[in-house]
Design an enzyme around this catalytic site. Structure first.
Site, short mmCIF file in Angstrom:
data_model
loop_
_atom_site.label_atom_id
_atom_site.label_comp_id
_atom_site.label_asym_id
_atom_site.label_seq_id
_atom_site.Cartn_x
_atom_site.Cartn_y
_atom_site.Cartn_z
N SER A 145 110.01 3.40 23.26
CA SER A 145 110.43 3.89 21.95
C SER A 145 111.76 3.25 21.55
CB SER A 145 110.50 5.42 21.99
OG SER A 145 110.63 5.96 20.70
N ASP A 239 100.58 5.87 15.75
CA ASP A 239 102.00 5.73 16.04
C ASP A 239 102.62 4.89 14.93
OD1 ASP A 239 104.53 5.06 17.02
OD2 ASP A 239 103.83 4.69 19.05
N HIS A 268 102.24 8.10 20.15
CA HIS A 268 103.50 7.47 20.52
C HIS A 268 103.77 7.62 22.02
CE1 HIS A 268 107.46 5.83 19.83
NE2 HIS A 268 108.03 6.89 20.37
#
Length: 324
Positions: A145, A239, A268
């Site tokens: 991320s 995502d 995600h």
């Protein structure tokens, strides 16, 4: 899978509200930060040592099989939208990675928004990587991320002599464009049970500090993509980071060692969510090194297959990861 759908429903009910509106994003940005020390319960039999770089803790996790002869190291940069501390599930991921590969995993605890900015984090990671390279070691940059975006920035900003010792980048659902202006996100956002641009915008603005959101130090999608080590990216179709991962693939120079895997229906950070029916993940360009405990020659395809498999297939992580 039905497990992924179930996790998506849980995440939508428990995580989506953090980013649902600008006001929610601001509240999350300014919420109190929790501890970032590695919890014993998540580390199992791994050993941890800690040193300071630029006034920040850097934790070094070694699995039970670690030997002093291991020539390589992983630098792991945690996700959390640059405002959430590293959490137990990520520590469990790090511990399992270290245990399965015998490779040291270095975890810099970079400062978080709103009190710290991208420039500070990039300087910290640069010094950590430089220190490992100065010891004659090869380095793999790994991030999920926000940490995936930071890993790419670190590679782009590295001096040529340092970059030559970076064996590869492994990026999980990386946040690489903090402008979030890609029109392709419009179609993905309603299907993403976790992230919403409205709440992320104030966090991105805070993290950028005095820099523009499209500055390469903030958004590596706009940085120099030439001369990078091999890059592998994993992202799911549900995502909002996926369109920018595809755009990164489009912008990569011809002949670059780059592999993008887009998992249909996945949310995600899905590689950190170990689901019972998840199929084994095949590593596309990362092959094993002949040197035990090594990471292969920098700038070439060999990064330990055990390392990649530990990241993308073999780590048992709670399906309720609170990473972001």
């Amino acid at each position: 899978s039905w497990q992924m759908r179930a996790v998506a429903l849980y995440v939508r009910a428990t995580r989506k509200k953090r980013y649902a509106t600008r006001e929610a994003g601001l509240a999350f940005l300014h919420s109190a930060k929790g501890p970032s020390d590695p919890p014993a319960k998540a580390l199992g039999d791994s050993r941890v040592s800690t040193h300071r770089v630029r006034g920040r803790d850097v934790h070094v996790v070694r699995g039970p099989g670690h030997t002093a002869s291991a020539a390589g190291a992983v630098v792991y940069l945690h996700g959390g939208a640059y405002t959430n501390e590293v959490v137990d599930q990520q520590w469990a991921f790090v511990a399992a990675l270290a245990a399965r590969t015998g490779v040291e995993v270095h975890v810099p605890i970079y400062g978080l928004a709103p009190h710290h900015t991208a420039s500070e984090a990039v300087d910290l990671v640069a010094e950590v990587v430089h220190g490992l390279v100065a010891q004659g070691r090869s380095v793999v940059l790994l991030g999920d991320s926000a940490g995936g975006g930071l890993a790419l920035v670190a590679a782009q900003q590295a001096a040529p002599a340092v970059r030559q010792r970076v064996a590869g980048l492994l990026l999980i659902a990386p946040w690489i464009d903090l402008t979030m202006a890609n029109p392709a996100v419009d179609a993905v956002e309603p299907t993403d049970p976790w992230l919403t641009r409205a709440g992320l915008h104030p966090i991105a603005r805070s993290w950028a500090g005095d820099l523009a959101l499209d500055d390469p130090v903030v958004s590596p999608l706009f940085g120099d993509l030439t001369g990078l080590p091999p890059v592998e990216v994993r992202v799911g179709t549900r995502d909002i980071t996926a369109p920018d991962c595809r755009e990164l693939e489009r912008r990569m120079p011809d002949g670059a060692a780059f592999a993008l895997h887009v998992e249909d229906g996945a949310i995600h950070d899905y590689p950190l969510l170990r689901l019972p029916d998840a199929p084994p993940v095949e590593v596309e360009f990362i092959a094993s090194s002949e040197a035990p405990g090594g990471l292969g020659e920098p700038g070439t395809a060999p990064i330990a297959a055990a390392l990649a498999n530990a990241i993308f297939a073999s780590v048992s992580i709670s399906a309720t990861c609170a990473c972001c």
